[in-house]
Motif scaffolding. Structure first.
Motif, PDB file in Angstrom:
ATOM      1  N   TRP A   8      64.357  59.669  23.852  1.00 49.44           N
ATOM      2  CA  TRP A   8      64.797  58.414  24.435  1.00 49.44           C
ATOM      3  C   TRP A   8      65.472  57.528  23.398  1.00 49.44           C
ATOM      4  O   TRP A   8      65.583  56.335  23.557  1.00 49.44           O
ATOM      5  N   GLU A  16      66.710  54.306  29.902  1.00 47.02           N
ATOM      6  CA  GLU A  16      65.841  55.201  30.658  1.00 47.02           C
ATOM      7  C   GLU A  16      64.379  54.820  30.446  1.00 47.02           C
ATOM      8  O   GLU A  16      63.591  54.768  31.389  1.00 47.02           O
ATOM      9  N   HIS A  17      64.018  54.533  29.214  1.00 47.72           N
ATOM     10  CA  HIS A  17      62.665  54.090  28.893  1.00 47.72           C
ATOM     11  C   HIS A  17      62.321  52.842  29.685  1.00 47.72           C
ATOM     12  O   HIS A  17      61.256  52.742  30.306  1.00 47.72           O
ATOM     13  N   VAL A  20      61.609  53.507  33.342  1.00 48.87           N
ATOM     14  CA  VAL A  20      60.286  54.094  33.577  1.00 48.87           C
ATOM     15  C   VAL A  20      59.211  53.021  33.443  1.00 48.87           C
ATOM     16  O   VAL A  20      58.283  52.962  34.256  1.00 48.87           O
ATOM     17  N   GLU A  45      59.634  59.353  41.280  1.00 55.34           N
ATOM     18  CA  GLU A  45      60.802  59.009  40.475  1.00 55.34           C
ATOM     19  C   GLU A  45      60.489  59.159  38.982  1.00 55.34           C
ATOM     20  O   GLU A  45      61.316  59.648  38.208  1.00 55.34           O
ATOM     21  N   ILE A  46      59.284  58.760  38.571  1.00 51.08           N
ATOM     22  CA  ILE A  46      58.883  58.937  37.174  1.00 51.08           C
ATOM     23  C   ILE A  46      58.865  60.425  36.829  1.00 51.08           C
ATOM     24  O   ILE A  46      59.360  60.834  35.774  1.00 51.08           O
ATOM     25  N   GLU A  48      60.581  62.857  38.187  1.00 50.29           N
ATOM     26  CA  GLU A  48      61.953  63.371  38.129  1.00 50.29           C
ATOM     27  C   GLU A  48      62.665  62.939  36.850  1.00 50.29           C
ATOM     28  O   GLU A  48      63.412  63.713  36.252  1.00 50.29           O
ATOM     29  N   ARG A  49      62.427  61.717  36.423  1.00 46.14           N
ATOM     30  CA  ARG A  49      63.032  61.243  35.178  1.00 46.14           C
ATOM     31  C   ARG A  49      62.496  62.041  33.995  1.00 46.14           C
ATOM     32  O   ARG A  49      63.237  62.375  33.070  1.00 46.14           O
ATOM     33  N   ARG A  52      64.176  65.448  33.941  1.00 42.14           N
ATOM     34  CA  ARG A  52      65.536  65.357  33.401  1.00 42.14           C
ATOM     35  C   ARG A  52      65.503  65.149  31.891  1.00 42.14           C
ATOM     36  O   ARG A  52      66.291  65.737  31.153  1.00 42.14           O
ATOM     37  N   LEU A  53      64.591  64.308  31.436  1.00 39.30           N
ATOM     38  CA  LEU A  53      64.485  64.016  30.007  1.00 39.30           C
ATOM     39  C   LEU A  53      64.280  65.293  29.208  1.00 39.30           C
ATOM     40  O   LEU A  53      64.886  65.484  28.160  1.00 39.30           O
TER      41      LEU A  53
END
Length: 69
Positions: A8, A16-17, A20, A45-46, A48-49, A52-53
């Protein structure tokens, strides 16, 4: 592709951080107001993020989600 925990870093990483953190804050506020609140959309959503991360594939995501059951 594996990404280290420090993935991040940089402006995009900071954004992005922050996104979240806002989701976590929403969940905490909702659960304090009503312990039975449905926060599953924010939790998803968390997840999925995070996927992706770390650049997880669909197969890897399936393994993670099946292991969480």
């Amino acid at each position: 592709m594996f990404r280290p925990v420090g993935a991040w870093d940089g402006v995009a990483g900071l954004a992005e951080h922050d996104a979240v953190v806002k989701l976590v804050d929403r969940i905490l506020v909702a659960r304090r107001a009503n312990p039975a609140a449905d926060t599953s959309a924010w939790e998803r959503e968390i997840d999925e993020r995070g996927y992706r991360l770390y650049g997880l594939t669909k197969e890897e995501i399936n393994l993670v989600e099946e292991g969480a059951k």
